[in-house]
Design a protein around this motif. Structure first.
Motif, PDB file in Angstrom:
ATOM      1  N   TYR A 117       0.855  -1.186   0.000  1.00  0.00           N
ATOM      2  CA  TYR A 117       0.000   0.000   0.000  1.00  0.00           C
ATOM      3  C   TYR A 117       0.885   1.227   0.000  1.00  0.00           C
ATOM      4  N   GLY A 119      -0.255   4.523  -0.581  1.00  0.00           N
ATOM      5  CA  GLY A 119      -1.079   5.725  -0.610  1.00  0.00           C
ATOM      6  C   GLY A 119      -2.131   5.649  -1.697  1.00  0.00           C
ATOM      7  N   ASN A 120      -2.904   6.708  -1.821  1.00  0.00           N
ATOM      8  CA  ASN A 120      -4.043   6.714  -2.733  1.00  0.00           C
ATOM      9  C   ASN A 120      -3.771   7.398  -4.059  1.00  0.00           C
ATOM     10  N   ASN A 121      -2.651   8.066  -4.182  1.00  0.00           N
ATOM     11  CA  ASN A 121      -2.303   8.682  -5.471  1.00  0.00           C
ATOM     12  C   ASN A 121      -0.798   8.886  -5.534  1.00  0.00           C
ATOM     13  N   GLY A 122      -0.329   9.365  -6.675  1.00  0.00           N
ATOM     14  CA  GLY A 122       1.102   9.480  -6.921  1.00  0.00           C
ATOM     15  C   GLY A 122       1.830  10.437  -6.002  1.00  0.00           C
ATOM     16  N   SER A 123       1.098  11.394  -5.417  1.00  0.00           N
ATOM     17  CA  SER A 123       1.789  12.358  -4.554  1.00  0.00           C
ATOM     18  C   SER A 123       2.379  11.698  -3.319  1.00  0.00           C
ATOM     19  N   ALA A 124       1.815  10.526  -2.932  1.00  0.00           N
ATOM     20  CA  ALA A 124       2.287   9.864  -1.714  1.00  0.00           C
ATOM     21  C   ALA A 124       3.723   9.391  -1.835  1.00  0.00           C
ATOM     22  N   THR A 125       4.174   9.159  -3.055  1.00  0.00           N
ATOM     23  CA  THR A 125       5.544   8.659  -3.234  1.00  0.00           C
ATOM     24  C   THR A 125       6.501   9.751  -3.714  1.00  0.00           C
ATOM     25  N   GLN A 126       6.022  10.988  -3.734  1.00  0.00           N
ATOM     26  CA  GLN A 126       6.906  12.105  -4.075  1.00  0.00           C
ATOM     27  C   GLN A 126       7.502  12.656  -2.778  1.00  0.00           C
TER      28      GLN A 126
END
Length: 272
Positions: A117, A119-126
């Motif tokens: 898991y 996060g819910n969108n790409g910003s979570a891994t930035q």
């Protein structure tokens, strides 16, 4: 003789046995009493009982049954009687099986899968360190100017990660040099550098590949100085939380060239 039933009642018991197989009834009984007139001899007394007469083989004559001959002779001459009981029924169509074992083979399949898991969108891994501070004071000693103030760190935790089969956990940096300055500028490479090395540590609860045991702490570390910038470890099926820590030690031997420093790290969970 009282064994000869005349005017008496005989009770016949009929018995059928399904299993195990029993011999079928085949009975022949003779009894005789009284006397028999034989020519030239006269009256000869008769008193006999014969049960299931057995055939015998006589050399040069063959197989004869003296008891049956005598019994039938007594019946024919009216000095004897006969009782026969013959029962027959067809046998089992196949060999009887008192115990039957039937084995059922059950089957199904579960697809190999790995989950993480993120996060819910790409910003979570930035992951943005913001401004990576350097010593900018004009009162800094020249040997310290523009060096990093302290380490840059990032901590990531997911509560859902794992694979349901033997698997490989892999960490790979896109560049072994770490974060690399994307802005071009000339610099004295004896005094400055345009990269920031960083280490990556992943930790979870699992087991080694092919091992069946209680899960225990597992980890994979790619140091800031690893030449290829990647590392792998093989695991058995596991599921747990996972933490990923990024640590960029402070660069103190040289100053940092100004600009935007970027890099990517890929975590791969792959079922084997």
């Amino acid at each position: 003789m009282k064994k000869i039933l005349t005017g008496a009642v005989a009770a016949i018991a009929l018995v059928g046995i399904a299993s195990p197989a029993a011999a079928q009834t085949n009975q022949r009984h003779y009894a005789g009493t009284g006397s028999l007139n034989i020519p030239f001899i006269g009256s000869v007394p008769v008193n006999y009982t014969i049960t299931n007469p057995t055939p015998v083989t006589i050399p040069f004559i063959g197989t004869v049954n003296p008891g049956q001959l005598l019994g039938d002779l007594g019946v024919a001459t009216k000095v004897g009687t006969r009782y026969t009981a013959v029962a027959d029924a067809p046998s089992d169509s196949e060999t009887a099986t008192p115990t039957v074992n039937v084995e059922f083979s059950l089957s199904g399949s579960v697809n190999k899968d790995c989950s993480f898991y993120a996060g819910n969108n790409g910003s979570a891994t930035q992951i943005d360190f913001g401004v990576i501070g350097v010593r900018t004071g004009n009162n800094e000693n020249v040997n310290n100017a523009f060096e990093m103030v302290g380490p840059a760190v990032a901590n990531i935790e997911t509560l859902t990660a794992g694979c349901n089969f033997n698997n490989e956990v892999k960490i790979a940096k896109n560049n072994p040099l770490g974060l690399v300055n994307q802005d071009s500028s000339g610099y004295d490479n004896l005094q400055f550098q345009n990269n920031i090395p960083y280490a990556v540590t992943a930790a979870w609860t699992g087991v080694a590949k092919d091992v069946v045991a209680n899960g225990s702490p597992q980890s994979l570390v790619v140091t800031s100085t690893d030449a290829d910038g990647e590392g792998t470890i093989e695991q058995g099926a596991w599921r747990s939380a996972m933490t990923i820590n990024f640590t960029a030690p402070a660069v103190t031997s040289k100053g940092l060239v100004a600009g935007n420093y970027t890099g990517t790290t890929t975590l791969t969970l792959q079922a084997l």
